[in-house]
Each structure stands twice: as structure tokens, then as C-alpha cells.
Design an enzyme around this catalytic site. Structure first.
Site, short mmCIF file in Angstrom:
data_model
loop_
_atom_site.label_atom_id
_atom_site.label_comp_id
_atom_site.label_asym_id
_atom_site.label_seq_id
_atom_site.Cartn_x
_atom_site.Cartn_y
_atom_site.Cartn_z
N SER A 164 -5.82 1.64 7.70
CA SER A 164 -6.81 1.52 6.63
C SER A 164 -8.22 1.48 7.22
CB SER A 164 -6.49 0.27 5.78
OG SER A 164 -7.20 0.29 4.58
N ASP A 329 1.65 5.06 -1.34
CA ASP A 329 0.25 4.61 -1.26
C ASP A 329 -0.58 5.38 -2.29
OD1 ASP A 329 -2.38 3.96 -0.56
OD2 ASP A 329 -2.02 4.10 1.60
N HIS A 359 -0.03 0.96 -0.29
CA HIS A 359 -0.93 0.94 0.87
C HIS A 359 -0.61 -0.21 1.83
CE1 HIS A 359 -4.59 1.65 3.07
NE2 HIS A 359 -5.05 0.43 2.80
N1 LIG Z 1 -4.25 -5.80 2.35
C1 LIG Z 1 -5.14 -5.14 3.26
C2 LIG Z 1 -5.46 -3.86 2.65
C3 LIG Z 1 -6.72 -3.20 3.01
O1 LIG Z 1 -6.41 -2.06 3.70
C4 LIG Z 1 -6.33 -6.04 3.54
O2 LIG Z 1 -6.62 -6.89 2.73
O3 LIG Z 1 -6.94 -5.94 4.58
#
Ligand SMILES: N[C@@H](CCO)C(=O)O
Ligand SMILES: CC(=O)SCCNC(=O)CCNC(=O)[C@H](O)C(C)(C)COP(=O)(O)OP(=O)(O)OC[C@H]1O[C@@H](n2cnc3c(N)ncnc32)[C@H](O)[C@@H]1OP(=O)(O)O
Length: 380
Positions: A164, A329, A359
């Protein structure tokens, strides 16, 4: 925030709090920023696992996502509000086997768990940065991480790994500093923030800014200790829905009421209670200013900016690479990882992980993620 004692103004780590496992490096000079100007007095917090080889050839950089931090492995405890977000993947015998690899996880520039961000004191003793903290991009964040690598004596990472927002920085390492990036693993991200990702981010920053407790970003030392907790909690609820999948929510919660509550008489559905829970947890451990700063950094993500586009930028990144996504995702859909894998000369077909978790699969599917981590370390 239901069921949670709120922190005064901000959930950021502050001087005087237990250091936990973190250590710090203060970067020399001021850090030049992509948007212009320079940031003085930058400090990065980081944690390490394993032992650095005498020739520093076994160092692996692990980069966290939006609300993660340097505590990638280990239990929650003093100084660490949560257990490590990849605890299952880092340790003796784990995918990132610390008997062989030296794992380094920094807290990102702009974050709130020990690295310089909006909740940090401004150099020169003039209060906290607050809204004067400048726009930082993933490229700036990587420039700071490169100086951390210099300070640790690591000329080249055996691998750079991130999911991410961490994947965005991993891509910036690969495109901007390919000679320092031995191998690359990018999980659940794309070459540039898409219109929809920017839109979801903008809705979240609007929610934070709409909270009267935001006080134009100058809430950190508010005399009543109040902060934009409601706005940050709302942002987390919105974000969390984009991180999970519709079938998962249907399967886990359906139309059920939260036990002991009646949604027709002021009570909540179970899924509402679940979102409340995640909102409360984040508000207790995170800073709203950092949240806005990091969302805006993600919205600025475009690995091809100033490099002739993504294809030209990634053509330089010839190291062995693995790109992985999660089939469910809806925020960073697999089409983006297919595009990315096609642009990276060292990547084969993308690995699409099978998970209902959407995701967040890059955090929850530790067995499948472990397999791609092992693959990239073997190829590096
Ligand atoms: N759950 C993750 C998702 C963000 O990519 C976070 O809070 O960092
Ligand atoms: C292992 C860790 O906790 S890592 C923590 C650090 N995490 C990060 O830095 C990244 C940010 N965190 C996240 O993104 C998420 O928390 C994730 C991805 C780690 C969570 O993934 P999952 O394991 O699938 O957790 P899930 O979304 O099912 O949430 C579980 C929580 O919801 C709670 N919950 C479930 N149903 C309900 C409900 N109806 N009402 C209230 N709470 C509920 C559970 O009790 C559990 O609480 P806890 O986390 O305080 O123990």
C-alpha cells in the site's frame, strides 16, 4: 468515540513516552522537498531485527502502510500501542528469517510514532509543526529513508518491501535509487494514485478538517486537550470500508444487530459497532495531522512524475521484482498490479492473492504474503 478513553488532542508518540524498541536518526542538514523548500531537523524512528552482516549485504527494508509504523514485529507494550503489523513474517524461521536477514522498518516521514511529522516540535522551540508541516511526497519520504540507510552504513538493500503506502515508497526506491535496491516486492498498490484513490483520500481529509476540534490544524497543544477525534474516527470508518470487501462484510456481519443492542431503538448493527471499534482504536494511537499529511502524500504518488511517465521511470528498475495484489481489493484493484508488473523489467506475472479481506489482505494473509516475501528474497 464509543468504548474508548480518548488521548488528549493527539495519539502521537511524544517525547517522554516510553521509547519501546525504537531508535532514532537525525538527518544531517535540511531535506530538500519535491514541492520546493527544505525540511530542517528531520528525525526518523526505526526498529531493526537480526544482525547486520559485516559487509551490510543482508539488510532488508520493510515499509509500512498508512497507519502502520516502525513496530513491524513484536508485541504491544510500553511505547507500542499495537502488536507488530507483520509479526508473523519477521523472526527466526519466518519468511523474513532474522537468523539471516537484518530487517529495518522506519516510521515514515510525516508519521506520528517517533518520526518528524505535524505533531513534532518545530526546530527552534516555536511550538509544533501543526498545519505548517509541508507537503511531503513518497519521493521525499524515500529521500529521508536513504539518509537513514546512509547513517546505518547500508549502501544497498538486499530487498525493499512494502504494501500500500509502503509499496509506493518501495517503487520510489526502485525507480529513483535502483543501484541501492537489490530486489523489490510491491504489494497492493499501483504506479500512481488513481482518481478514485485520491477521491477516497480527499473525503477522509475533509472529514478530519470538518471537525471543530481540528482548529485549522493547531490543536496539538489546545488548552482543553480536545482534538479532531470525531473527524479522524469518521475518516477511519470510511477508509476501513475501502480496505475490506463487500462479501466479507456480508459474511461476517450480515444484517445482525450488535449483541444487546437494537438498531431500531438507538442501538447499532454489528457492522456499525465493528467500524466504531476500528475508529476508536485508531484515534487512540494516531495523530490527525499525520493522517492528513500521509493521505496527501499518497495522493501525490506518481512514480512517473518528472521521469517521462511510469513506463520510462520503471524501465530503469531492472532488479528482480515481485508485484502482488489481492483479488478482492476494491481500493487498489488487481488491474493496477498487472499494469505495474508489465512495466517492471524484473517482474514476471503478478501474484494475485486469494482472500476475502480486500486491500487489508497484505496484512492479514500472512501465509500467502510470506510465500511472495520468500520468493523475492530468493531471487534477490
Ligand atoms: N489497514 C491499512 C491499510 C492501508 O493500506 C492501514 O491502516 O495502514
Ligand atoms: C496484529 C495487529 O493488531 S497489527 C496492528 C497494527 N496494524 C497496523 O498498523 C495496520 C492498521 N491495522 C489494520 O489495518 C487492521 O487493524 C488489521 C488489518 C490489522 C485488522 O485485520 P483483522 O485481523 O482482519 O481484524 P478485523 O478487521 O477483523 O478486526 C478485529 C477487531 O474488530 C473487533 N470486532 C469484530 N467485530 C466487532 C463488532 N461487531 N463490534 C466491535 N468490535 C468488533 C474484534 O474484537 C477485533 O478487535 P481487536 O483488534 O481490538 O482485538
Amino acid at each position: 468515540m464509543p468504548g474508548h478513553a480518548l488521548p488528549p488532542a493527539s495519539g502521537a508518540w511524544r517525547e517522554g513516552d516510553p521509547p519501546g524498541r525504537r531508535r532514532w536518526v537525525t538527518l544531517p542538514g535540511a531535506l530538500p522537498l519535491e514541492a520546493g523548500g527544505a525540511l530542517p531537523g528531520v528525525r526518523l524512528a526505526y526498529e531493526t531485527w537480526g544482525t547486520l552482516a559485516p559487509d551490510a549485504s543482508n539488510a532488508v527494508l520493510v515499509l509500512h502502510a498508512l497507519t502502520g509504523d516502525s513496530h513491524a514485529a513484536g508485541p504491544a507494550g510500553p511505547g507500542h500501542p499495537t502488536a507488530g503489523w507483520w509479526s508473523a513474517l519477521i523472526g527466526p524461521g519466518a519468511a523474513l528469517d532474522t537468523r539471516r536477514w537484518y530487517v529495518v522498518a522506519p516510521n515514515v516521514l510525516g508519521g506520528c510514532q517517533g518520526s518528524t511529522g505535524p505533531a513534532s516540535p518545530r526546530p527552534g522551540g516555536t511550538g509544533r509543526w501543526g498545519p505548517d508541516f509541508p507537503l511531503v511526497t513518497p519521493r521525499d519520504q524515500v529521500a529521508a529513508e536513504a539518509r537513514l540507510a546512509d547513517a546505518l552504513g547500508i549502501a544497498r538493500w538486499a530487498a525493499v518491501i512494502g504494501g500500500s503506502m509502503g509499496g509506493m515508497r518501495a517503487l520510489e526506491w526502485a525507480a529513483g535509487l535502483p543501484e541501492r535496491t537489490g530486489a523489490l516486492l510491491v504489494l497492493a498498490c499501483g504506479a500512481a494514485a488513481s482518481a478514485e484513490q485520491i477521491a477516497w483520500g480527499a473525503v477522509q481529509t475533509a472529514a478530519v478538517r470538518a471537525d471543530p476540534g481540528w482548529r485549522a490544524g493547531r490543536y496539538h497543544d489546545a488548552p482543553d486537550g480536545a482534538g479532531p477525534h470525531q473527524g479522524l474516527g469518521l475518516a477511519r470508518r470510511i477508509a476501513h470500508l475501502t480496505y475490506r470487501s463487500e462479501p466479507e462484510l456480508a459474511d461476517r456481519f450480515g444484517r445482525r444487530a450488535q449483541p444487546g443492542e437494537d438498531p431500531w431503538r438507538g442501538g447499532r448493527y454489528a457492522v456499525e459497532s465493528y467500524l466504531d471499534h476500528h475508529a476508536g482504536k485508531l484515534v487512540r494511537r494516531f495523530d490527525a495531522g499525520s493522517y492528513v499529511t500521509l493521505v496527501e502524500a499518497m495522493n501525490a504518488h506518481d512514480v512517473g512524475r518528472g521521469r517521462g511517465g511510469a513506463a520510462a521511470a520503471l524501465a530503469r528498475a531492472r532488479m528482480p521484482a515481485v508485484v502482488a495484489g489481492i483479488g478482492s481489493d476494491r481500493l487498489y484493484p488487481p488491474a493496477q498490479q498487472k499494469e505495474l508488473a508489465a512495466l517492471l523489467p524484473g517482474a514476471g506475472r503478478p501474484r494475485i492473492l486469494d482472500s476475502p479481506a480486500g486491500h487489508d489482505g497484505f496484512l492479514t494473509e500472512t501465509e500467502q504474503v510470506g510465500a511472495v516475501v520468500r520468493e523475492v528474497l530468493e531471487r534477490g
